[in-house]
Design a protein around this motif. Structure first.
Motif, PDB file in Angstrom:
ATOM      1  N   UNK A 440      40.839  48.556  30.322  1.00  0.00           N
ATOM      2  CA  UNK A 440      39.407  48.395  30.610  1.00  0.00           C
ATOM      3  C   UNK A 440      38.821  47.240  29.812  1.00  0.00           C
ATOM      4  N   UNK A 441      39.215  47.137  28.546  1.00  0.00           N
ATOM      5  CA  UNK A 441      38.708  46.048  27.703  1.00  0.00           C
ATOM      6  C   UNK A 441      39.157  44.693  28.233  1.00  0.00           C
ATOM      7  N   UNK A 442      40.419  44.604  28.633  1.00  0.00           N
ATOM      8  CA  UNK A 442      40.931  43.342  29.169  1.00  0.00           C
ATOM      9  C   UNK A 442      40.240  42.982  30.478  1.00  0.00           C
ATOM     10  N   UNK A 443      40.037  43.970  31.341  1.00  0.00           N
ATOM     11  CA  UNK A 443      39.407  43.702  32.631  1.00  0.00           C
ATOM     12  C   UNK A 443      37.973  43.212  32.468  1.00  0.00           C
ATOM     13  N   UNK A 444      37.264  43.734  31.470  1.00  0.00           N
ATOM     14  CA  UNK A 444      35.892  43.269  31.244  1.00  0.00           C
ATOM     15  C   UNK A 444      35.862  41.786  30.917  1.00  0.00           C
ATOM     16  N   UNK A 445      36.899  41.302  30.228  1.00  0.00           N
ATOM     17  CA  UNK A 445      36.967  39.883  29.933  1.00  0.00           C
ATOM     18  C   UNK A 445      37.161  39.028  31.171  1.00  0.00           C
ATOM     19  N   UNK A 446      37.595  39.638  32.267  1.00  0.00           N
ATOM     20  CA  UNK A 446      37.788  38.934  33.524  1.00  0.00           C
ATOM     21  C   UNK A 446      36.688  39.263  34.528  1.00  0.00           C
ATOM     22  N   UNK A 447      35.530  39.671  34.020  1.00  0.00           N
ATOM     23  CA  UNK A 447      34.332  39.932  34.826  1.00  0.00           C
ATOM     24  C   UNK A 447      34.424  41.207  35.653  1.00  0.00           C
ATOM     25  N   UNK A 448      35.351  42.104  35.316  1.00  0.00           N
ATOM     26  CA  UNK A 448      35.431  43.392  35.988  1.00  0.00           C
ATOM     27  C   UNK A 448      34.824  44.451  35.065  1.00  0.00           C
ATOM     28  N   UNK A 449      33.568  44.821  35.340  1.00  0.00           N
ATOM     29  CA  UNK A 449      32.884  45.812  34.527  1.00  0.00           C
ATOM     30  C   UNK A 449      33.238  47.228  34.945  1.00  0.00           C
ATOM     31  N   UNK A 450      32.684  48.220  34.242  1.00  0.00           N
ATOM     32  CA  UNK A 450      32.999  49.620  34.537  1.00  0.00           C
ATOM     33  C   UNK A 450      32.741  50.022  35.986  1.00  0.00           C
ATOM     34  N   UNK A 451      31.762  49.382  36.639  1.00  0.00           N
ATOM     35  CA  UNK A 451      31.446  49.748  38.011  1.00  0.00           C
ATOM     36  C   UNK A 451      32.516  49.294  38.998  1.00  0.00           C
ATOM     37  N   UNK A 452      33.460  48.454  38.540  1.00  0.00           N
ATOM     38  CA  UNK A 452      34.497  47.957  39.445  1.00  0.00           C
ATOM     39  C   UNK A 452      35.898  48.483  39.125  1.00  0.00           C
ATOM     40  N   UNK A 453      36.047  49.211  38.042  1.00  0.00           N
ATOM     41  CA  UNK A 453      37.373  49.695  37.673  1.00  0.00           C
ATOM     42  C   UNK A 453      37.966  50.599  38.754  1.00  0.00           C
ATOM     43  N   UNK A 454      37.111  51.371  39.429  1.00  0.00           N
ATOM     44  CA  UNK A 454      37.583  52.279  40.467  1.00  0.00           C
ATOM     45  C   UNK A 454      37.413  51.699  41.866  1.00  0.00           C
ATOM     46  N   UNK A 455      37.040  50.428  41.963  1.00  0.00           N
ATOM     47  CA  UNK A 455      36.881  49.792  43.274  1.00  0.00           C
ATOM     48  C   UNK A 455      38.248  49.598  43.933  1.00  0.00           C
ATOM     49  N   UNK A 456      38.313  49.792  45.240  1.00  0.00           N
ATOM     50  CA  UNK A 456      39.551  49.578  45.988  1.00  0.00           C
ATOM     51  C   UNK A 456      39.789  48.082  46.166  1.00  0.00           C
ATOM     52  N   UNK A 457      41.047  47.682  46.087  1.00  0.00           N
ATOM     53  CA  UNK A 457      41.362  46.257  46.209  1.00  0.00           C
ATOM     54  C   UNK A 457      40.876  45.676  47.534  1.00  0.00           C
ATOM     55  N   UNK A 458      40.885  46.479  48.595  1.00  0.00           N
ATOM     56  CA  UNK A 458      40.472  45.973  49.904  1.00  0.00           C
ATOM     57  C   UNK A 458      38.989  45.636  49.947  1.00  0.00           C
ATOM     58  N   UNK A 459      38.208  46.147  48.987  1.00  0.00           N
ATOM     59  CA  UNK A 459      36.765  45.873  48.984  1.00  0.00           C
ATOM     60  C   UNK A 459      36.407  44.627  48.168  1.00  0.00           C
ATOM     61  N   UNK A 460      37.373  44.052  47.461  1.00  0.00           N
ATOM     62  CA  UNK A 460      37.086  42.899  46.602  1.00  0.00           C
ATOM     63  C   UNK A 460      37.002  41.619  47.414  1.00  0.00           C
ATOM     64  N   UNK A 461      36.194  40.694  46.922  1.00  0.00           N
ATOM     65  CA  UNK A 461      36.136  39.371  47.534  1.00  0.00           C
ATOM     66  C   UNK A 461      37.397  38.589  47.169  1.00  0.00           C
ATOM     67  N   UNK A 462      37.605  37.460  47.853  1.00  0.00           N
ATOM     68  CA  UNK A 462      38.770  36.637  47.533  1.00  0.00           C
ATOM     69  C   UNK A 462      38.721  36.153  46.084  1.00  0.00           C
ATOM     70  N   UNK A 463      37.533  35.805  45.596  1.00  0.00           N
ATOM     71  CA  UNK A 463      37.403  35.353  44.215  1.00  0.00           C
ATOM     72  C   UNK A 463      37.728  36.454  43.220  1.00  0.00           C
ATOM     73  N   UNK A 464      37.311  37.683  43.537  1.00  0.00           N
ATOM     74  CA  UNK A 464      37.604  38.805  42.648  1.00  0.00           C
ATOM     75  C   UNK A 464      39.097  39.112  42.627  1.00  0.00           C
ATOM     76  N   UNK A 465      39.748  39.046  43.784  1.00  0.00           N
ATOM     77  CA  UNK A 465      41.196  39.236  43.811  1.00  0.00           C
ATOM     78  C   UNK A 465      41.906  38.144  43.008  1.00  0.00           C
ATOM     79  N   UNK A 466      41.384  36.915  43.099  1.00  0.00           N
ATOM     80  CA  UNK A 466      41.975  35.800  42.350  1.00  0.00           C
ATOM     81  C   UNK A 466      41.894  36.065  40.856  1.00  0.00           C
ATOM     82  N   UNK A 467      40.737  36.513  40.399  1.00  0.00           N
ATOM     83  CA  UNK A 467      40.558  36.799  38.969  1.00  0.00           C
ATOM     84  C   UNK A 467      41.472  37.929  38.520  1.00  0.00           C
ATOM     85  N   UNK A 468      41.660  38.925  39.373  1.00  0.00           N
ATOM     86  CA  UNK A 468      42.530  40.043  39.015  1.00  0.00           C
ATOM     87  C   UNK A 468      43.972  39.559  38.847  1.00  0.00           C
TER      88      UNK A 468
END
Length: 540
Positions: A440-468
């Motif tokens: 969770x701490x590492x993901x926050x550094x990549x702009x993934x906050x707590x509201x996105x930790x449980x988000x499904x990959x299919x719902x992410x934008x192309x930019x969000x998938x790139x960051x992941x």
């Protein structure tokens, strides 16, 4: 050509943008920028009528046609030929009619002669012969001329789909072009051609892009959805002018905020002192120590304190106090230990790869040293992605060998296979073996906050998938990074942080990128070019 008035869009009561006013005239070149996920693509869809606004309205000048380039093809089962032919508008069915009439005439049907003459006149009026030449030129320039017309869109690569979508929009000969990330998957020659074509285009252009050099060359005004203000922010000039003015605005905002906070603290302290003085006088009056004059003074002091408090409240209510300046969290890259410098970390000998009857690599030899920054260039389809995949061990060469002395990680150009129901956190931990709290701490550094930790990959934008993917890649033990178009879909803040991190990274980087700004920023020192299966090199 197009006018938007009071345009707003909300999702689940959360505003993406509010009260947007926009006018696009012939000859205008407007860039739309902003972080991933703030609503740029949504705004473009609203403007072209593909999605309704929550408030406001969009009008077009009578007869205005729009060429809209999306990041996804509309129907993957359509053939390449049909998809491109749709861009010719009326010319497509007219060409079919002409061919049918020619067959009838060849069979001796003289009754088709009058219809054939009328069709020929209409063909000439629509400048059909020039349209055919334009189709051939666009296919060649955008490197889709090798695709068979009968091939379904879902059978071509994501990059080829993007170029086909752009080609169809240009063929439509629109009055207004609305482009959503048009330079993604284009090589340097394709981007240069597009810039020159747009320079001579008489209509209006509205383009959402993160390609900084492209924006500098093509636009004269920038509209930003920054994810902080509800209202869009407008800037004059290209990317360089926009960035300088944005910094100046934030500096003014910070200065104004600090001044207001200082003034607010002074007001509150003054009110507290006045109230304390009034309480002291009142207490002395109650104890019988004060005279009538003191009592009158106490009332005056209390009244003064209330007046000051009311004045402050009125000011707070009537003036829009500036919120404390905030910027979005920055992308941080946590690279591991340094790789050895000037030591050969990868060697390839006599690499040969063929695919579909084409030779992509023909006896390629290469050597990579620790700390190298290498830019791999070449025309679309030259085999750049194939070479990276061979070096990463994901594709077996038909001949030759690859020896790597360090871990290798590959950032792919596309990530359609990631659009699953797996959550962001679960996918990250499946690739990076860390405890949940650390993930969770590492993901926050990549702009993934707590509201996105449980988000499904299919719902992410192309930019969000790139960051992941970047988050997973740079937290791996690999000391050689192979980056295939790493700037695609990333916003400006993420790009700047990635550039700074790669400049500090002491490992090895081999990248394929059309973004010359990015290549210069990360300190490329070697350049490879792949042409006709052969790899040539020049040192910067």
């Amino acid at each position: 050509m197009l006018k938007a008035v009071g345009l707003s869009k909300h999702y689940d009561t959360e505003p993406l943008f509010v009260d947007l006013d926009l006018i696009v005239n012939a000859g205008d070149r407007i860039g739309l920028v902003g972080p991933n996920g703030v609503g740029k693509s949504t705004l473009l869809r609203v403007l072209v009528g593909a999605e309704p606004p929550s408030a406001g309205h969009v009008t077009r000048a009578p007869g205005t046609t729009i060429g809209y380039v999306t990041q996804q093809v509309p129907d993957p089962d359509t053939s390449v030929g049909d998809f491109l032919a749709d861009g010719l508008g009326e010319l497509r069915p007219l060409a079919d009619d002409l061919r049918d009439l020619e067959r009838r005439l060849a069979d001796g049907d003289t009754g088709a002669l009058e219809a054939y003459g009328q069709a020929q006149e209409r063909w000439a009026a629509l400048d059909g012969w020039r349209a055919q030449a334009r189709l051939a030129e666009v296919r060649q320039r955008l490197d889709v001329d090798h695709l068979d017309d009968a091939t379904a869109l879902h059978r071509v690569s994501g990059g080829e789909q993007a170029r086909l979508t752009l080609a169809r929009a240009l063929l439509h000969d629109p009055d207004l072009l609305v482009l959503d990330e048009p330079t993604n998957h284009l090589d340097a020659e394709g981007i240069a051609w597009l810039g020159e074509w747009l320079a001579g285009f008489p209509g209006g252009v509205l383009v959402a892009s993160h390609d900084r050099a492209f924006l500098d060359r093509t636009v004269g005004r920038i509209v930003e959805l920054d994810g902080i203000h509800d209202e869009p922010q407008t800037y004059t000039g290209g990317f360089t002018d926009y960035r300088a003015e944005k910094i100046r605005r934030w500096q003014r905002l910070l200065t104004d905020y600090e001044a207001q906070q200082k003034d607010l603290r002074r007001w509150l302290a003054d009110i507290d002192r006045t109230k304390a003085q009034a309480r002291g006088v009142e207490e002395s009056v109650r104890s019988g120590l004060g005279s009538d004059q003191v009592r009158r003074y106490a009332k005056k002091v209390a009244k003064k304190a209330k007046a000051r408090e009311r004045r402050l409240r009125r000011q707070l209510d009537s003036v829009r106090w500036l919120a404390q300046p905030r910027t979005r969290p920055r992308l941080s890259l946590a690279f591991g230990p340094d790789a050895p410098a000037d030591v050969e970390v990868l060697r390839a000998r006599d690499l040969t790869v063929t695919a579909g009857g084409r030779t992509l690599l023909a006896g390629v030899d290469l050597s990579v040293r620790g700390g190298d920054r290498i830019l791999l260039s070449g025309a679309n389809g030259a085999g750049k992605t194939t070479l990276l995949r061979v070096l990463a061990g994901q594709v077996a060469a038909d001949g030759g060998t690859v020896d790597a002395a360090t871990g290798v990680a590959l950032l792919p150009q596309t990530h359609d296979d990631l659009r699953t129901d797996v959550t962001v956190l679960d996918h990250f931990r499946s690739r990076v073996p860390v405890y949940a709290d650390d993930a969770e701490r590492l993901l926050e550094g990549y702009l993934f906050g707590p509201d996105q930790w449980d988000a499904r990959l299919r719902t992410l934008s192309d930019g969000e998938l790139r960051r992941l993917l970047l988050a997973i890649m740079v937290n791996s033990p690999a000391r050689m990074l192979l980056l295939d178009e790493p700037t695609n879909f990333l916003d400006f803040d993420s790009l700047e942080v990635v550039e700074a991190a790669l400049r500090q990274f002491r490992g090895t980087v081999v990248l394929v990128s059309h973004d010359t700004w990015f290549a210069d920023a990360v300190g490329v020192g070697r350049r490879w070019r792949l042409t006709d299966g052969r790899l040539t090199e020049r040192t910067v």
